[in-house]
Design an enzyme around this catalytic site. Sequence first.
Site, PDB file in Angstrom:
ATOM      1  N   GLY A 157      -9.250 -46.316  28.651  1.00  0.00           N
ATOM      2  CA  GLY A 157     -10.916 -45.699  27.366  1.00  0.00           C
ATOM      3  C   GLY A 157     -11.562 -44.582  28.120  1.00  0.00           C
ATOM      4  N   TYR A 180      -7.459 -49.781  15.098  1.00  0.00           N
ATOM      5  CA  TYR A 180      -7.625 -48.221  14.565  1.00  0.00           C
ATOM      6  C   TYR A 180      -8.159 -47.949  13.675  1.00  0.00           C
ATOM      7  CZ  TYR A 180     -10.498 -43.984  16.823  1.00  0.00           C
ATOM      8  OH  TYR A 180     -11.560 -43.259  16.793  1.00  0.00           O
ATOM      9  N   GLU A 194     -20.148 -45.897  18.755  1.00  0.00           N
ATOM     10  CA  GLU A 194     -18.994 -46.043  19.239  1.00  0.00           C
ATOM     11  C   GLU A 194     -18.657 -46.482  17.355  1.00  0.00           C
ATOM     12  OE1 GLU A 194     -17.299 -44.970  21.681  1.00  0.00           O
ATOM     13  OE2 GLU A 194     -18.132 -46.484  22.615  1.00  0.00           O
ATOM     14  N   ASP A 196     -14.186 -36.947  21.773  1.00  0.00           N
ATOM     15  CA  ASP A 196     -13.383 -37.205  22.751  1.00  0.00           C
ATOM     16  C   ASP A 196     -12.818 -35.483  23.673  1.00  0.00           C
ATOM     17  OD1 ASP A 196     -13.501 -40.224  22.824  1.00  0.00           O
ATOM     18  OD2 ASP A 196     -11.227 -39.976  22.833  1.00  0.00           O
ATOM     19  N   SER A 252      -6.066 -39.232  28.059  1.00  0.00           N
ATOM     20  CA  SER A 252      -5.374 -38.027  26.998  1.00  0.00           C
ATOM     21  C   SER A 252      -6.227 -37.040  26.411  1.00  0.00           C
ATOM     22  CB  SER A 252      -5.642 -38.839  25.464  1.00  0.00           C
ATOM     23  OG  SER A 252      -6.167 -39.634  25.074  1.00  0.00           O
ATOM     24  N   GLU A 260      -2.988 -34.409  19.108  1.00  0.00           N
ATOM     25  CA  GLU A 260      -3.355 -35.980  19.039  1.00  0.00           C
ATOM     26  C   GLU A 260      -2.842 -36.210  17.344  1.00  0.00           C
ATOM     27  OE1 GLU A 260      -5.656 -37.154  21.610  1.00  0.00           O
ATOM     28  OE2 GLU A 260      -4.875 -39.720  21.643  1.00  0.00           O
TER      29      GLU A 260
HETATM   30  C1  GLA Z   1     -11.349 -43.205  21.076  1.00  0.00           C
HETATM   31  C2  GLA Z   1     -11.219 -42.172  19.627  1.00  0.00           C
HETATM   32  C3  GLA Z   1     -12.549 -41.552  20.053  1.00  0.00           C
HETATM   33  C4  GLA Z   1     -13.418 -42.133  18.980  1.00  0.00           C
HETATM   34  C5  GLA Z   1     -13.926 -44.052  19.762  1.00  0.00           C
HETATM   35  C6  GLA Z   1     -14.484 -44.986  18.892  1.00  0.00           C
HETATM   36  O1  GLA Z   1     -11.575 -43.288  22.208  1.00  0.00           O
HETATM   37  O2  GLA Z   1     -10.282 -41.084  20.649  1.00  0.00           O
HETATM   38  O3  GLA Z   1     -12.006 -40.325  18.237  1.00  0.00           O
HETATM   39  O4  GLA Z   1     -13.557 -42.968  17.757  1.00  0.00           O
HETATM   40  O5  GLA Z   1     -12.490 -43.892  19.618  1.00  0.00           O
HETATM   41  O6  GLA Z   1     -15.886 -44.263  19.349  1.00  0.00           O
END
Ligand code: GLA
Length: 391
Positions: free
Chosen positions: A122, A222, A32, A170, A126, A158
């Site tokens: 989470g 973030y 993560e 993602d 998207s 995005e």
């Molecule tokens: C979000 C972002 C990913 C990644 C996670 C953390 O989901 O879209 O690219 O950075 O957070 O691991």
Amino acid sequence: MDALKANTFLRIFQSRAEILSSAPGRINLIGEHTDYNKGYVLPAAIHLRTCFLAAARADNEVHIWADNFHEEEAFDQEAIVASEQRRWANYVKGIFWVLKQEGHRLGGINAMIWGEVPLESGLSSSAALEVSVIKGLCALLHIDLPALKMAQLAQRAENDFVGVKCGLMDQFISVFGRKDSALFLDCETLDYAYYPLNLEKAGLAIVVYDTKVHRKLASSEYNKRRQEASHALEVLKTKGARSYKDATTALLESSRGELGAVPYKRARHVITENERVLKAVGALQKDDFSGLGGLLFQSHESLRDDYEVSCPELNLLYDVGKEFPGCLGARLVGAGFGGSGIALLEKRAREGFRKRMLAEAEKRGFPGPEFHEIAIGQGAELTPFNNPGGS
Ligand code: GLA
């Protein structure tokens, strides 16, 4: 597909749909906040998907019907402007925008989108939307894009159109996911490999715990973490590290003074999380699920204490998980600051764990959480379908 959807399409647009694409949301087993730090991740696609049903038009108009919201957005693909009211529409517009930026000639379309990936929780609804749209649009408009390019363009849509500076994980897993497998990705080289994870066979379940906590800090914090981690890497580079992947804990410790307290913690998370991903791959290869679970707990501790992206509701999952018999591991998933966590459970422990979590959340006055047991699903695909009365 629900046969009713092709009917709805016909009713709304007075024309028949031509293609159906879909793409999954994801969980991340471990790794993560390492994707944008050019490290390792180990996500898996989930069975919950977003679908895109579409037909070409003879003009430049794009009409999108969002069946979950019962809303339509229409725009001219020659003049794409972000929508203030319908944020969902920006993910679709972003894909048009990025394909045009790449020099592809597009036309108008009618399309309907719908999905099962819970929003804002989470699980990457998207990315599922972006990837289902790019997959379908390329098929519909005969644009030949390699799979990697699809993932990268969806990420760029995005980053630069929607304005969220996410990494590649993602979109990558939504394109490349494979049933009953976790995917290991090196976010620097983009080399990847699949590792079988048949939960059913192992007598295990992965349960998503959706805190229902709105991730209001997610985007500002973030971006802040991205900057802090990249600043810390600059310092480590002056001490000889080429990247986070090859920075050792010994180098980190010897740089502690130069780094300062906060950058040190951010770097420690990234370096140790990369190590945990590699260990998790080793555990998966040996079917060592308690070893894997232990790494999940450690990942949460590091995200909570070093990267500081957790919240009380997510920490509850860890606290309960740590002492609940039959819970092998638990941690927050995705960006953090709310959203969801995952628990790796023995199958027979599922119901008891859910009840315990509900009771503990209520005791603390947390919002009523939701639970989803996930199956590991397939990445983006085109699916044949029947129009009402035949095509
Ligand atoms: C979000 C972002 C990913 C990644 C996670 C953390 O989901 O879209 O690219 O950075 O957070 O691991």
